[in-house]
Each structure stands twice: as C-alpha cells, then as structure tokens.
Design a protein around this motif. Structure first.
Motif, mmCIF file in Angstrom:
data_model
loop_
_atom_site.group_PDB
_atom_site.id
_atom_site.type_symbol
_atom_site.label_atom_id
_atom_site.label_comp_id
_atom_site.label_asym_id
_atom_site.label_seq_id
_atom_site.Cartn_x
_atom_site.Cartn_y
_atom_site.Cartn_z
ATOM 1 N N ASP A 125 0.676 -1.013 -0.120
ATOM 2 C CA ASP A 125 -0.153 -0.003 0.076
ATOM 3 C C ASP A 125 1.129 1.350 0.198
ATOM 4 O OD1 ASP A 125 -1.631 2.201 0.748
ATOM 5 O OD2 ASP A 125 -3.001 0.777 1.756
ATOM 6 N N PRO A 126 0.512 2.336 -1.110
ATOM 7 C CA PRO A 126 1.441 3.430 -1.028
ATOM 8 C C PRO A 126 1.592 4.116 0.208
ATOM 9 C CG PRO A 126 0.138 3.243 -3.023
ATOM 10 C CD PRO A 126 -0.109 2.178 -2.088
ATOM 11 N N ARG A 127 0.560 4.426 0.883
ATOM 12 C CA ARG A 127 0.646 4.921 2.177
ATOM 13 C C ARG A 127 1.533 4.450 3.327
ATOM 14 N NH1 ARG A 127 -6.003 4.404 2.722
ATOM 15 N NH2 ARG A 127 -5.247 2.158 2.116
ATOM 16 N N PHE A 128 1.580 3.111 3.297
ATOM 17 C CA PHE A 128 2.444 2.521 4.674
ATOM 18 C C PHE A 128 3.658 2.385 3.974
ATOM 19 C CE2 PHE A 128 -1.858 1.168 5.744
ATOM 20 C CZ PHE A 128 -2.071 1.513 6.855
ATOM 21 N N ILE A 129 4.071 2.188 2.792
ATOM 22 C CA ILE A 129 5.334 2.392 2.185
ATOM 23 C C ILE A 129 5.982 3.611 2.360
ATOM 24 C CG2 ILE A 129 6.681 2.204 -0.054
ATOM 25 C CD1 ILE A 129 4.627 0.152 -1.144
ATOM 26 N N GLU A 130 5.128 4.551 2.190
ATOM 27 C CA GLU A 130 5.714 6.110 2.593
ATOM 28 C C GLU A 130 5.871 6.307 3.911
ATOM 29 O OE1 GLU A 130 6.487 10.235 1.452
ATOM 30 O OE2 GLU A 130 6.805 8.173 0.456
ATOM 31 N N MET A 267 8.294 22.380 10.887
ATOM 32 C CA MET A 267 7.697 22.509 9.897
ATOM 33 C C MET A 267 6.629 21.386 9.533
ATOM 34 S SD MET A 267 8.316 25.500 8.433
ATOM 35 C CE MET A 267 7.677 25.440 6.698
ATOM 36 N N THR A 268 5.588 21.434 8.899
ATOM 37 C CA THR A 268 4.517 20.252 8.697
ATOM 38 C C THR A 268 4.297 20.195 7.395
ATOM 39 O OG1 THR A 268 3.445 20.460 11.039
ATOM 40 C CG2 THR A 268 2.294 19.286 9.167
ATOM 41 N N TYR A 269 4.668 19.220 6.730
ATOM 42 C CA TYR A 269 4.264 18.805 5.246
ATOM 43 C C TYR A 269 3.219 17.692 5.078
ATOM 44 C CZ TYR A 269 8.920 20.793 5.337
ATOM 45 O OH TYR A 269 10.059 21.883 5.452
ATOM 46 N N LYS A 270 2.289 17.693 4.138
ATOM 47 C CA LYS A 270 1.184 16.948 4.138
ATOM 48 C C LYS A 270 1.317 16.310 2.608
ATOM 49 C CE LYS A 270 -2.337 19.316 6.878
ATOM 50 N NZ LYS A 270 -3.468 19.848 7.020
ATOM 51 N N THR A 271 1.060 14.821 2.548
ATOM 52 C CA THR A 271 0.686 14.396 1.096
ATOM 53 C C THR A 271 -0.270 13.266 1.525
ATOM 54 O OG1 THR A 271 2.042 12.922 -0.402
ATOM 55 C CG2 THR A 271 2.437 12.512 1.869
ATOM 56 N N THR A 272 -0.941 12.863 0.428
ATOM 57 C CA THR A 272 -2.020 12.104 0.316
ATOM 58 C C THR A 272 -1.879 11.030 -0.712
ATOM 59 O OG1 THR A 272 -3.690 14.092 0.962
ATOM 60 C CG2 THR A 272 -4.827 11.813 0.100
#
Length: 333
Positions: A125-130, A267-272
């Motif tokens: 799953d790309p989310r958990f891989i990331e 700093m906070t960065y977001k990705t979906t």
C-alpha cells in the motif's frame, strides 16, 4: 505454468482464485472446501475439481502452491500438510493461532525449501510504504513512541459467522482485522515486540471485540513505547477506520487513514497518496508470492512478519487473562 490450488472457497478465497488465474503464467487448477455449495460454485467457475478434504486435494493433484483462506484455527494443519508435500504456501492472516505453530511452519518451510508467505497487503500500500520510507530515511530521527488504532463495524456482521466461534477463529477482532494494524505498526517501524499489557472486552460475545494494548517494541536495540486500540464495534464499514502516529527524536509522522503529515524542523508537510483498491493490493501480494516462489523476487510478506504479529497477539490475550504484563521472546534464527 505455475499451478495453484485454493483451500477455502469463501468470498476472499474465490476472489484470490480469480486474481491468481489472471496472472500471467499462473493457473488455478483445484480447490478444497467442506461446503458443497462452495465446491459447486468453484467447479462451475473454474472448470476444475474441488475436494471436500484437503488431504485428498494434496494427494490427487500435481501442484506448485496453495493459497489458504480458511478459518484461522485450520491454518496450521493445512499449511503443514502442504509444505510437507513440497508446496509453496500463501496464508491469509493471521498466520496461525499459536506462536509455537508459527515457529514450526517457518522451520518446516526452510527444511523443504519452499516459500511461506502471510497475506499482509499493507506491505504493498503506497501509504504505508511512504511511512516506512520516511522513518528509514531518518526524517523524524529515532522513533520512540507509536500510537495506532483500528475500528470497524465488525461484530454486527460476524456474530453469526465462524469468526465469532473461537474454535474456528482463535479469537475476535484482535486476530481478525486487528492483525493488520499490528502488522502495520511493526512493519513500518521495523520493530519486534518485547512485552505487552492488555485489556480486552468481549461485550458478552464469545470472542474479543475491544482491545487496548500497551506495548514495548525493539528497533535495532532502541525501545519504542506503543499504544494500540482495536474495536470491532466501530462505525466504519466495510473497510476499517485506522490511524497511525510515530513520534521520533526529531519529528513526527501522522496518518489518519488518508493523509500523511510529516513534522520536522518545526515545519509540517502533507501528502495524500493514492488509495489503492483492495483487488489491486491483493493482486500485488499474490504476484509477489508467485515471483518469490520462482526465485524471481524477494518475498515482501515473509512468514517472520506473521510470526511477530502472532507473538504479540498471543501475549496480549495472556496479559488480559492474567492481569499482568507479558514478556515476548522471539527467536527468528
């Protein structure tokens, strides 16, 4: 042609049969299930024999591998029989319902030189891989705490099924969907469970519904403190609602089921990341299993990961029963 038989012909078993059969160089050639209607459906769809008894299947068919999607307490005997026939084995989670059984299967698979995989699709799953990549790159420093939860409208649709029968399921939501969040926590942090204190509530059913775990994990000699909440009386349906937060010495990663937030240097960065369909993830894990069995790829869902989850789950049940923290000793050698 890589010849696969399916043990367990329910909804997930039949889905995996279809996906296996669509893979290049792979064919579903037989199945097994005690339910005559399931066998009839399989034979009609795949024009292949279906057996009532697993031993009859293994003794009658020329196979390369089996996929096992049966009730949890049946996994050990079925997997062991397949391994001792020299077959590669893909086991759906949980691997088995006993830590000693998990160890025995791993050792037997090594002895027979066959691939033993446990179907944790979050490894694709790309989310958990990331999340795993960010931790590996040191973006949050050394992880020292993890907080995760999983909830699902589970007991309402399983209370009259085999999953609510401990003789077949081995346990409730912690063994079922909860197995995925335990695996995700351990896999993303590359950690091993050391001890657990647990409180478990069955809500007057025969299997656990709610579980709260306080865990200690080991990551390359460093300790991670963890908190896990699992509920089978939640609101999310059909897929579980889940979250994961990892605190490190230099930052934090938060995942709410959709968005990943990385906090570093103030700093906070977001990705979906793209949310993959279940069938896509299942296809990827089955393809990896076949490729690994053919020595064409590294196995990304090794049995050792399943063993860690079983060790933690069994220790949590023991802790909830005794009222004491339970130490976990995992020997992967």
């Amino acid at each position: 042609m890589f010849r696969v038989a399916a043990i367990g012909l329910g909804d997930l078993g039949m889905l995996e049969c279809r996906l296996f059969d669509e893979l290049e160089g792979v064919s579903i050639v037989a199945g097994a299930d005690p339910n005559p209607d399931a066998r009839d459906h399989f034979e009609w769809e795949f024009d292949a024999p279906a057996y009532e008894d697993v031993d009859d299947l293994l003794d009658s068919e020329f196979l390369d591998a089996v996929t096992i999607v049966s009730p949890h307490t049946l996994h050990f005997d079925q997997a062991l029989a397949a391994i001792e026939h020299g077959l590669h084995v893909h086991l759906e989670k949980p691997m088995v319902t006993d830590f000693g059984g998990a160890q025995a299967l791993i050792h037997r698979a090594e002895e027979y030189d066959v691939t033993l995989a446990v179907g944790y699709q979050r490894h694709f799953d790309p989310r958990f891989i990331e999340i795993r990549r960010l931790i590996d790159e040191g973006r949050i420093g050394d992880p020292h705490m993890v907080i995760c939860h999983l909830e699902q409208q589970w007991i309402r649709w399983t209370k009259d099924q085999w999953r609510a029968d401990p003789s077949l399921s081995g346990g409730g939501q912690l063994y079922d969907s909860g197995s995925h969040i335990l695996d995700a926590m351990l896999w993303c942090t590359r950690s091993t469970p050391v001890s657990v204190a647990a409180a478990i509530d069955d809500q007057e059913y025969d299997v656990d519904v709610n579980s709260a775990l306080a865990v200690v994990l080991d990551r390359e000699g460093s300790r991670i403190t963890g908190s896990v909440g699992v509920s089978g009386d939640g609101q999310s349906i059909p897929d579980p609602g889940e979250s994961l937060r990892i605190l490190g010495t230099d930052g934090m990663i938060s995942y709410d089921g959709e968005t990943i937030e990385l906090t570093e240097h103030g700093m906070t960065y977001k990705t979906t990341p793209r949310v993959p369909e279940f069938e896509e993830l299942t296809t990827k894990k089955l393809r990896n299993f076949v490729d690994a069995a053919r020595d064409e790829a590294d196995l990304l869902i090794p049995a050792e990961d399943g063993l860690k989850v079983i060790a933690l789950t069994e220790a949590a049940y023991e802790s909830a029963t005794t009222g004491h923290r339970v130490n976990i000793d995992i020997d992967l050698d």
